[in-house]
Design an enzyme around this catalytic site. Structure first.
Site, mmCIF file in Angstrom:
data_model
loop_
_atom_site.group_PDB
_atom_site.id
_atom_site.type_symbol
_atom_site.label_atom_id
_atom_site.label_comp_id
_atom_site.label_asym_id
_atom_site.label_seq_id
_atom_site.Cartn_x
_atom_site.Cartn_y
_atom_site.Cartn_z
ATOM 1 N N CYS A 198 34.335 36.980 95.780
ATOM 2 C CA CYS A 198 34.342 38.094 94.829
ATOM 3 C C CYS A 198 34.951 39.356 95.420
ATOM 4 O O CYS A 198 35.169 40.332 94.711
ATOM 5 C CB CYS A 198 32.922 38.366 94.343
ATOM 6 S SG CYS A 198 32.320 37.094 93.203
ATOM 7 N N THR A 204 29.693 46.671 77.113
ATOM 8 C CA THR A 204 28.597 47.031 78.022
ATOM 9 C C THR A 204 28.759 46.440 79.418
ATOM 10 O O THR A 204 27.817 46.422 80.193
ATOM 11 C CB THR A 204 27.235 46.590 77.442
ATOM 12 O OG1 THR A 204 27.284 45.190 77.101
ATOM 13 C CG2 THR A 204 26.893 47.401 76.195
ATOM 14 N N ASP A 244 28.919 43.480 80.516
ATOM 15 C CA ASP A 244 27.983 42.395 80.807
ATOM 16 C C ASP A 244 28.703 41.203 81.416
ATOM 17 O O ASP A 244 29.930 41.165 81.526
ATOM 18 C CB ASP A 244 27.229 41.997 79.543
ATOM 19 C CG ASP A 244 25.985 42.846 79.330
ATOM 20 O OD1 ASP A 244 25.058 42.720 80.143
ATOM 21 O OD2 ASP A 244 25.958 43.636 78.379
ATOM 22 N N ASP A 286 34.971 32.411 85.844
ATOM 23 C CA ASP A 286 35.011 33.071 87.150
ATOM 24 C C ASP A 286 35.714 32.154 88.140
ATOM 25 O O ASP A 286 35.455 30.955 88.181
ATOM 26 C CB ASP A 286 33.599 33.373 87.646
ATOM 27 C CG ASP A 286 33.552 34.631 88.500
ATOM 28 O OD1 ASP A 286 34.407 34.750 89.401
ATOM 29 O OD2 ASP A 286 32.675 35.483 88.292
ATOM 30 N N ASP A 304 26.869 33.753 85.742
ATOM 31 C CA ASP A 304 27.050 34.640 84.600
ATOM 32 C C ASP A 304 26.307 34.150 83.360
ATOM 33 O O ASP A 304 25.841 34.943 82.542
ATOM 34 C CB ASP A 304 28.538 34.785 84.276
ATOM 35 C CG ASP A 304 29.280 35.627 85.302
ATOM 36 O OD1 ASP A 304 28.620 36.373 86.032
ATOM 37 O OD2 ASP A 304 30.514 35.532 85.365
ATOM 38 N N HIS A 325 41.886 22.920 83.876
ATOM 39 C CA HIS A 325 43.325 23.136 83.934
ATOM 40 C C HIS A 325 43.713 23.393 85.382
ATOM 41 O O HIS A 325 42.965 24.040 86.132
ATOM 42 C CB HIS A 325 43.723 24.329 83.064
ATOM 43 C CG HIS A 325 45.202 24.529 82.962
ATOM 44 N ND1 HIS A 325 46.038 23.614 82.366
ATOM 45 C CD2 HIS A 325 46.005 25.537 83.394
ATOM 46 C CE1 HIS A 325 47.286 24.045 82.415
ATOM 47 N NE2 HIS A 325 47.299 25.212 83.048
ATOM 48 N N SER A 326 44.890 22.899 85.791
ATOM 49 C CA SER A 326 45.325 23.056 87.175
ATOM 50 C C SER A 326 46.787 23.488 87.216
ATOM 51 O O SER A 326 47.584 23.084 86.364
ATOM 52 C CB SER A 326 45.139 21.750 87.954
ATOM 53 O OG SER A 326 45.899 20.704 87.357
ATOM 54 N N ASP A 384 24.013 39.942 87.288
ATOM 55 C CA ASP A 384 24.136 39.405 88.638
ATOM 56 C C ASP A 384 24.992 40.344 89.479
ATOM 57 O O ASP A 384 25.879 41.025 88.980
ATOM 58 C CB ASP A 384 24.662 37.965 88.661
ATOM 59 C CG ASP A 384 26.067 37.813 88.108
ATOM 60 O OD1 ASP A 384 26.526 38.699 87.376
ATOM 61 O OD2 ASP A 384 26.710 36.792 88.408
#
Length: 346
Positions: A15, A46, A48, A66, A89, A138-139, A225
């Protein structure tokens, strides 16, 4: 295969490679405003963790995505960490995952199929632990390896927990210790111990599944989170969503032991500085606070813990639920109060 170090291919791992919050805000502001359907319960307004769309009075879909570049060298661990982070999430909205889609981008001229396969195996193992299938994906062939998931879940519309739901007087709890970004910086410098690496993998592969249980505790008002923007950044999003001030007690923040030693010695990620540049004007530390304390509260957490705002009466039940699911009860770190939308750290 054992000689390949995945982190050599990434300019920033986990991250920590997220776009800085200030830049992201500018980009989102450029999105054309459209007419939003009434059944879109949670969108982008917001900050979120996932979108929520109501199907009927009892069911809503939770959708998120993510992905990131490697934070560790081991391909199996990378897959596990990325998948755990993505599903977080859904849990942070009070939802329960039902399936996932894989997002895969790999430099095919640099990574052999065995390495890529181990990344996918790691992600699939976490999905099995969560009780869901990897139903597709998907790649693409890219310059840096990336891996993550689209997470799809369900939630009772009455049980959705958003940043805007926090209330004045709520207690703030954190379900995992801080320091993952610091440990990742130590890994890149070659100074992270095996014990530190084990702690890093332990926490980044601990599913935040307790979020689905917390949403059924009436005194729990908001959940998010803590990931790439650090504790201060994600708490600030909660403050802005609810128009409240957060008051943190620094000495009560849970921190992984080795991360604390490293940050005191000046080890931190570049993302920590980018985070502070984006939102530091809304975070107040004591004037005499050491630099490492700022680095800690802005440290990007890959697959970090849940930040929970709840009534005093719910604290014991919340901690009991966290302890039952992950073996440790989390920590009370502060409280929300009336005031400007900012984070005050004492």
């Amino acid at each position: 295969m054992d000689q390949i170090k995945l982190t050599q291919f990434s300019h920033g791992g986990g991250c920590g490679c997220k776009i800085a919050p200030g830049v992201l805000s500018d980009l989102l502001a450029r999105m054309p405003a459209g007419v939003l359907p009434a059944d879109l319960l949670v969108g982008t307004d917001t900050a979120d963790d996932a979108a929520v769309y109501r199907l009927n009075d009892r069911q809503a879909v939770v959708a998120t995505t993510d992905f990131f570049t490697p934070i560790v060298d081991d391909p199996y661990d990378f897959g596990r960490i990325a998948a755990t982070n993505a599903l977080s999430d859904v849990y942070a909205m009070g939802g329960t995952p039902i399936m996932a889609l894989a997002i895969v981008g790999m430099p095919l001229d640099k990574l052999p199929p065995e390495v890529i396969g181990r990344i996918l195996e790691g992600g699939a193992s976490v999905c099995r632990e969560a009780g869901i299938p990897v139903a597709g994906g998907h790649s693409i062939d890219v310059l840096e390896p990336i891996y993550g998931l689209v997470g799809i879940g369900v939630v009772d519309p009455a049980r959705v927990r958003t940043n805007a739901g926090a209330r004045e007087g709520d207690v703030l709890l954190l379900s995992k210790p801080l320091g993952v970004g610091i440990l990742s910086a130590g890994l890149k410098k070659g100074i992270l111990t095996p014990a530190g690496y084990a702690e890093m993998v332990k926490w980044t592969t601990t599913l935040n599944r307790v979020g689905a249980r917390l949403a059924h505790i009436d005194g729990v008002h908001a959940i998010t989170d803590v990931t790439g923007f650090g504790l201060a950044g994600h708490l600030l999003e909660m403050c802005r969503g609810a128009n409240l001030e957060a008051r943190l007690e620094f000495d009560r923040l849970p921190v992984i032991d080795e991360a604390l030693h490293l940050v005191r010695d000046g080890v931190a990620t570049g993302a920590s500085s980018r985070n502070w540049a984006s939102y530091g004007a809304s975070v107040r530390l004591p004037p005499q606070a050491e630099e490492w304390k700022r680095k800690l509260v802005t440290d990007p957490q890959t697959s970090g813990g849940l930040l929970i705002a709840c009534a005093d009466s719910a604290v014991d039940e919340v901690q009991a639920a966290i302890a039952e699911v992950q073996g440790e009860s989390g920590a009370v770190i502060g409280r929300l109060a009336a005031g400007d939308a900012e984070v005050v750290i004492g």
